[in-house]
Design an enzyme around this catalytic site. Sequence first.
Site, PDB file in Angstrom:
ATOM      1  N   GLU A 109       2.268   4.557  -0.050  1.00 62.27           N
ATOM      2  CA  GLU A 109       3.086   3.322   1.309  1.00 62.27           C
ATOM      3  C   GLU A 109       4.358   2.408   0.414  1.00 62.27           C
ATOM      4  O   GLU A 109       3.929   2.304  -0.873  1.00 62.27           O
ATOM      5  CB  GLU A 109       1.799   2.074   1.492  1.00 62.27           C
ATOM      6  CG  GLU A 109       2.378   1.075   1.622  1.00 62.27           C
ATOM      7  CD  GLU A 109       0.443   0.219   2.325  1.00 62.27           C
ATOM      8  OE1 GLU A 109       1.485  -0.428   3.510  1.00 62.27           O
ATOM      9  OE2 GLU A 109      -0.011   0.594   1.745  1.00 62.27           O
ATOM     10  N   GLU A 165      -7.857   1.814  -3.107  1.00 63.16           N
ATOM     11  CA  GLU A 165      -6.255   1.824  -4.528  1.00 63.16           C
ATOM     12  C   GLU A 165      -6.438   1.466  -5.495  1.00 63.16           C
ATOM     13  O   GLU A 165      -7.314   1.596  -6.353  1.00 63.16           O
ATOM     14  CB  GLU A 165      -6.150  -0.020  -3.543  1.00 63.16           C
ATOM     15  CG  GLU A 165      -6.008  -0.069  -2.193  1.00 63.16           C
ATOM     16  CD  GLU A 165      -5.344  -1.177  -1.836  1.00 63.16           C
ATOM     17  OE1 GLU A 165      -5.033  -2.269  -0.680  1.00 63.16           O
ATOM     18  OE2 GLU A 165      -5.334  -2.022  -2.704  1.00 63.16           O
ATOM     19  N   LYS A 222     -12.094   5.040   1.133  1.00 63.20           N
ATOM     20  CA  LYS A 222     -10.330   5.026   0.695  1.00 63.20           C
ATOM     21  C   LYS A 222     -10.650   4.011  -0.402  1.00 63.20           C
ATOM     22  O   LYS A 222     -10.908   3.111  -0.321  1.00 63.20           O
ATOM     23  CB  LYS A 222      -9.408   4.504   1.576  1.00 63.20           C
ATOM     24  CG  LYS A 222      -7.925   4.372   1.120  1.00 63.20           C
ATOM     25  CD  LYS A 222      -6.612   4.973   2.079  1.00 63.20           C
ATOM     26  CE  LYS A 222      -6.502   3.175   2.406  1.00 63.20           C
ATOM     27  NZ  LYS A 222      -6.237   2.096   1.532  1.00 63.20           N
ATOM     28  N   ASP A 266     -12.386   2.150   4.361  1.00 57.65           N
ATOM     29  CA  ASP A 266     -11.810   1.586   3.622  1.00 57.65           C
ATOM     30  C   ASP A 266     -12.958   0.958   2.420  1.00 57.65           C
ATOM     31  O   ASP A 266     -13.833   0.131   2.967  1.00 57.65           O
ATOM     32  CB  ASP A 266     -10.539   0.620   3.608  1.00 57.65           C
ATOM     33  CG  ASP A 266      -9.073   0.752   3.719  1.00 57.65           C
ATOM     34  OD1 ASP A 266      -9.469   0.869   2.696  1.00 57.65           O
ATOM     35  OD2 ASP A 266      -8.481   0.066   3.815  1.00 57.65           O
ATOM     36  N   ASP A 286      -9.147  -1.399   5.268  1.00 58.43           N
ATOM     37  CA  ASP A 286      -9.194  -2.981   5.620  1.00 58.43           C
ATOM     38  C   ASP A 286      -7.084  -3.980   7.152  1.00 58.43           C
ATOM     39  O   ASP A 286      -7.726  -4.909   6.485  1.00 58.43           O
ATOM     40  CB  ASP A 286      -8.830  -3.201   4.701  1.00 58.43           C
ATOM     41  CG  ASP A 286      -7.867  -3.452   3.231  1.00 58.43           C
ATOM     42  OD1 ASP A 286      -6.915  -2.549   3.757  1.00 58.43           O
ATOM     43  OD2 ASP A 286      -8.032  -3.194   1.930  1.00 58.43           O
ATOM     44  N   SER A 287      -7.022  -3.004   7.132  1.00 56.09           N
ATOM     45  CA  SER A 287      -6.278  -3.619   7.665  1.00 56.09           C
ATOM     46  C   SER A 287      -6.101  -4.129   8.983  1.00 56.09           C
ATOM     47  O   SER A 287      -5.128  -4.992  10.109  1.00 56.09           O
ATOM     48  CB  SER A 287      -4.883  -1.780   8.279  1.00 56.09           C
ATOM     49  OG  SER A 287      -5.318  -1.294   8.560  1.00 56.09           O
TER      50      SER A 287
END
Length: 296
Positions: free
Chosen positions: A213, A147, A145, A115, A76-77
């Site tokens: 991170e 979070e 992925k 993501d 999502d970057s």
Amino acid sequence: MTQISAAQKPAQTQAADSSKALYGGIPGKSSTRRITVRDLTGAKERGEKWPMLTAYDAMTASVFDEAGIPVLLVGDSMGNCHLGYETTVPVTLDEIALLSAAVVRGTSRALVVGDLPFGSYQEGPVQALRSATRLVKEAGVGAVKLEGGERSLAQTELLVQSGIPVMSHLGLTPQSVNTMGYRVQGRGDEDAHRLLRDAKAAEAAGAFAVVLELVPEELAAEVTRSLHIPTIGIGAGAECDAQVLVWTDMMGLTSGKLPRFVKQYAQLRTVMGDAAKAFAEDVVGGGFPQAEHAFH
């Protein structure tokens, strides 16, 4: 930081066997063989480190695939470096699905991880399964992925039980920027113990890897020793099993100040800017197009 008690690191086998190496290809095997989560587990057991990069389009992904990068993250970057958003929060599942499909089409060997963006799994396991299934079926990703550690355990468990590999993301979680900001996570005993618990919980829930991170190097090393699954560092020091960077940061395409953990391996912003100026000057001055560029 007080030393955290942890299980001993799994016994390592001999140095990495080049015939099984993740980076650079597998000699004697078809280039169309995709990397799997089992390959990543094997690398951890061998003590072999490996690289991961982000990718958001077929052409860039094909370059990285040909270079031997074994895992590509459609992160999502993309919100920051590809779509022009200030944060990752506005990124939608539609956008992730579209770009993930492009990356899959541009590769033949890399494990492509999609993501799950903000709002696509926070409601609970059923929403997470619906979102992840879409990325697997429509985009063709090999894993997803998400979070969070303990707060995302139910989602992780259901996805894994349903046959969808899950990469967990701990430490600085950009989707939570509005509550945590951009700062190092896991400093101090309480926060360090919480992050270690999250990592172990993610492993127990079935995650095949954990991204760490902006985590202190000593804590990241402790987490890496404590898990049987690979850790992937981004601003978490050299002891992680793998390292990931956002490709536009790594290639020198991103403008402005970069995080201290970024190493630039090229200066594409300068190269591209110079090329654009040269093209413009040729057009204005009549140097392009010339006879060899025309049809008759």
